[in-house]
Motif scaffolding. Structure first.
Motif, PDB file in Angstrom:
ATOM      1  N   ARG A  84       0.695  -1.159  -0.005  1.00  0.00           N
ATOM      2  CA  ARG A  84      -0.330  -0.024   0.116  1.00  0.00           C
ATOM      3  C   ARG A  84       0.724   1.212   0.101  1.00  0.00           C
ATOM      4  N   LEU A  85       0.204   2.478  -0.200  1.00  0.00           N
ATOM      5  CA  LEU A  85       0.936   3.899  -0.095  1.00  0.00           C
ATOM      6  C   LEU A  85       0.063   4.598   0.482  1.00  0.00           C
ATOM      7  N   ASP A  86       0.553   5.133   1.832  1.00  0.00           N
ATOM      8  CA  ASP A  86      -0.387   5.876   2.579  1.00  0.00           C
ATOM      9  C   ASP A  86       0.189   7.543   2.487  1.00  0.00           C
ATOM     10  N   ILE A  87       1.437   7.673   2.224  1.00  0.00           N
ATOM     11  CA  ILE A  87       1.909   8.794   2.559  1.00  0.00           C
ATOM     12  C   ILE A  87       3.007   9.204   1.260  1.00  0.00           C
ATOM     13  N   LEU A  88       2.994  10.229   0.683  1.00  0.00           N
ATOM     14  CA  LEU A  88       3.946  10.412  -0.440  1.00  0.00           C
ATOM     15  C   LEU A  88       4.494  11.824  -0.307  1.00  0.00           C
ATOM     16  N   VAL A  89       5.765  11.948   0.032  1.00  0.00           N
ATOM     17  CA  VAL A  89       6.399  13.310   0.053  1.00  0.00           C
ATOM     18  C   VAL A  89       7.159  13.612  -1.044  1.00  0.00           C
ATOM     19  N   GLY A 113       1.527   7.602  -7.939  1.00  0.00           N
ATOM     20  CA  GLY A 113       1.404   7.573  -6.438  1.00  0.00           C
ATOM     21  C   GLY A 113      -0.161   7.349  -6.211  1.00  0.00           C
ATOM     22  N   LEU A 114      -1.219   8.289  -6.829  1.00  0.00           N
ATOM     23  CA  LEU A 114      -2.221   8.494  -6.320  1.00  0.00           C
ATOM     24  C   LEU A 114      -3.179   7.314  -6.470  1.00  0.00           C
ATOM     25  N   PRO A 115      -3.055   6.452  -7.497  1.00  0.00           N
ATOM     26  CA  PRO A 115      -3.853   5.034  -7.670  1.00  0.00           C
ATOM     27  C   PRO A 115      -3.582   4.174  -6.760  1.00  0.00           C
ATOM     28  N   LEU A 116      -2.368   3.776  -6.217  1.00  0.00           N
ATOM     29  CA  LEU A 116      -2.022   3.080  -5.278  1.00  0.00           C
ATOM     30  C   LEU A 116      -2.557   3.594  -3.913  1.00  0.00           C
ATOM     31  N   MET A 117      -2.494   4.888  -3.629  1.00  0.00           N
ATOM     32  CA  MET A 117      -2.907   5.381  -2.495  1.00  0.00           C
ATOM     33  C   MET A 117      -4.636   5.263  -2.449  1.00  0.00           C
ATOM     34  N   ARG A 118      -5.104   5.329  -3.517  1.00  0.00           N
ATOM     35  CA  ARG A 118      -6.583   5.298  -3.635  1.00  0.00           C
ATOM     36  C   ARG A 118      -6.910   3.832  -3.093  1.00  0.00           C
ATOM     37  N   LYS A 119      -6.117   2.790  -3.636  1.00  0.00           N
ATOM     38  CA  LYS A 119      -6.523   1.374  -3.719  1.00  0.00           C
ATOM     39  C   LYS A 119      -6.817   0.878  -2.477  1.00  0.00           C
ATOM     40  N   GLY A 143      -8.335   2.420  -0.111  1.00  0.00           N
ATOM     41  CA  GLY A 143      -9.621   3.046   0.406  1.00  0.00           C
ATOM     42  C   GLY A 143      -9.438   3.579   1.660  1.00  0.00           C
ATOM     43  N   ASP A 144      -8.496   4.011   2.153  1.00  0.00           N
ATOM     44  CA  ASP A 144      -8.421   4.687   3.536  1.00  0.00           C
ATOM     45  C   ASP A 144      -7.907   6.068   3.091  1.00  0.00           C
ATOM     46  N   GLY A 145      -7.661   6.417   2.154  1.00  0.00           N
ATOM     47  CA  GLY A 145      -7.211   7.747   1.556  1.00  0.00           C
ATOM     48  C   GLY A 145      -5.765   7.970   2.110  1.00  0.00           C
ATOM     49  N   GLY A 146      -5.293   9.038   2.225  1.00  0.00           N
ATOM     50  CA  GLY A 146      -3.910   9.235   2.226  1.00  0.00           C
ATOM     51  C   GLY A 146      -3.372  10.757   2.447  1.00  0.00           C
ATOM     52  N   SER A 147      -2.188  11.077   2.261  1.00  0.00           N
ATOM     53  CA  SER A 147      -1.627  12.306   2.336  1.00  0.00           C
ATOM     54  C   SER A 147      -0.381  12.566   1.407  1.00  0.00           C
ATOM     55  N   ILE A 148      -0.861  13.491   0.493  1.00  0.00           N
ATOM     56  CA  ILE A 148       0.262  13.816  -0.415  1.00  0.00           C
ATOM     57  C   ILE A 148       1.017  15.198  -0.027  1.00  0.00           C
ATOM     58  N   ILE A 149       2.425  15.246  -0.135  1.00  0.00           N
ATOM     59  CA  ILE A 149       2.959  16.445   0.444  1.00  0.00           C
ATOM     60  C   ILE A 149       3.920  16.845  -0.342  1.00  0.00           C
ATOM     61  N   ASN A 150       3.597  18.089  -1.198  1.00  0.00           N
ATOM     62  CA  ASN A 150       4.744  18.499  -2.095  1.00  0.00           C
ATOM     63  C   ASN A 150       5.644  19.396  -1.730  1.00  0.00           C
ATOM     64  N   MET A 151       6.739  19.439  -1.819  1.00  0.00           N
ATOM     65  CA  MET A 151       7.857  20.561  -1.220  1.00  0.00           C
ATOM     66  C   MET A 151       8.258  21.705  -2.106  1.00  0.00           C
ATOM     67  N   GLN A 208     -13.676  12.478  -3.840  1.00  0.00           N
ATOM     68  CA  GLN A 208     -14.106  11.660  -2.463  1.00  0.00           C
ATOM     69  C   GLN A 208     -13.297  10.647  -2.218  1.00  0.00           C
ATOM     70  N   ASP A 209     -12.059  10.577  -2.335  1.00  0.00           N
ATOM     71  CA  ASP A 209     -11.030   9.658  -2.142  1.00  0.00           C
ATOM     72  C   ASP A 209     -10.193   9.664  -0.973  1.00  0.00           C
ATOM     73  N   LYS A 210     -10.544  10.707   0.080  1.00  0.00           N
ATOM     74  CA  LYS A 210     -10.012  10.690   1.457  1.00  0.00           C
ATOM     75  C   LYS A 210      -8.325  11.285   1.436  1.00  0.00           C
ATOM     76  N   VAL A 211      -7.978  11.472   0.085  1.00  0.00           N
ATOM     77  CA  VAL A 211      -6.303  11.853   0.035  1.00  0.00           C
ATOM     78  C   VAL A 211      -6.482  13.360  -0.105  1.00  0.00           C
ATOM     79  N   ARG A 212      -5.630  13.751   0.902  1.00  0.00           N
ATOM     80  CA  ARG A 212      -5.448  15.276   0.947  1.00  0.00           C
ATOM     81  C   ARG A 212      -3.956  15.679   0.463  1.00  0.00           C
ATOM     82  N   VAL A 213      -3.885  16.715  -0.070  1.00  0.00           N
ATOM     83  CA  VAL A 213      -2.826  17.323  -0.771  1.00  0.00           C
ATOM     84  C   VAL A 213      -2.401  18.701  -0.281  1.00  0.00           C
TER      85      VAL A 213
END
Length: 262
Positions: free
Chosen positions: A80-85, A122-128, A130-138, A175-180
């Motif tokens: 899975r993937l929950d956090i992408l920095v 990264g987003l498709p794996l994060m969505r897979k 169903g728990d959402g996740g957090s993408i953090i762009n520097m 509504q994928d519960k992913v915050r960016v």
């Protein structure tokens, strides 16, 4: 509160040194399994090897095939993937009249295209899950305000800022519960300054001349009167990665000692 990202899987690009390394170590200390990617293999292996559950992968963030492989390897190893920095970046200073088109394009490729590809793959794996996740762009304070002799860098970091907001809205609509969100460091002691202000060599580790120059810069321009450290940024990234920021998306987290408001 310990274990703020317990059981989560994080991917940190440019994780071999500087802010990326601090982020990888901070997330791991709070319970995350961390995939560290970079082109500095020896340093990257050392960082990942010191983590409780770490994996290092060589990764040119401008290469789309490499992104597909990194995300696939993350899925194979951790499921899975929950956090992408999206942290990998370069800083090239100099007058707009003197910068070559090749250097301008290279900086945009790493700083902007690398972030785009990270989200795209990264987003498709994060969505897979169903728990959402957090993408953090520097991004940078250079993505909020202009700076003489940093036109190319400002352009790249400003692009990251607005790209982040657009993707945040796209994820909200889905509504994928992913915050960016984007993070905007100020004068932070990292090797990127060597190519911006011409101190030391690329990748140098806290060269004395760089440190002294940043101390002087911060003393003159930062309201708090001091430069920041990678750990200061990592603490902000941890907050954005955790459930503590569950109602935050499309935001700019500025960590600069007040530099951008002076």
């Amino acid at each position: 509160m310990p274990g703020r990202v317990e059981g989560k899987v994080a991917l940190v690009t440019g994780g071999a040194s500087g802010i990326g390394r601090a982020c990888a170590e901070r997330l791991a200390a709070e319970g995350a399994k961390v995939v560290v990617t970079d082109v500095q293999d020896e340093k990257g292996e050392a960082v990942a090897g010191a983590l409780p559950e770490g994996l290092y992968l060589r990764h040119d963030v401008t290469d789309e095939d490499a992104w597909a492989k990194v995300v696939a390897a993350t899925a194979d190893r951790f499921g899975r993937l929950d956090i992408l920095v999206n942290n990998a970046g370069i800083g090239l200073g100099g007058s707009v009249l003197e910068m070559s088109l090749a250097d301008f394009r290279r900086q945009m490729a790493v700083n902007v295209e690398g972030v785009f590809l990270g989200v795209k793959h990264g987003l498709p794996l994060m969505r897979k899950s169903g728990d959402g996740g957090s993408i953090i762009n520097m991004s940078s304070v250079a993505g909020l305000k202009g700076a003489a002799s940093l036109a190319g860098y400002c352009a790249s970091k400003g692009a990251v800022r607005l790209f982040t907001k657009a993707v945040a809205l796209e994820c909200a609509q889905a509504q994928d519960k992913v915050r960016v969100n984007s993070v905007h460091p100020g004068i932070i002691e990292t090797p990127i300054w060597d190519t911006i202000i011409g101190t030391g060599g690329p990748g140098a580790n806290a060269a004395p001349e760089r440190s002294a120059t940043l101390d002087a810069m911060a003393g003159m321009t930062v309201p708090l009167g001091m430069k920041g450290l990678p750990a200061d940024i990592a603490d902000g990234v941890l907050w954005l990665a955790s459930a503590e920021s569950r109602y935050v998306t499309g935001a700019e987290l500025v960590i600069d000692g007040g530099f951008s408001v002076r």
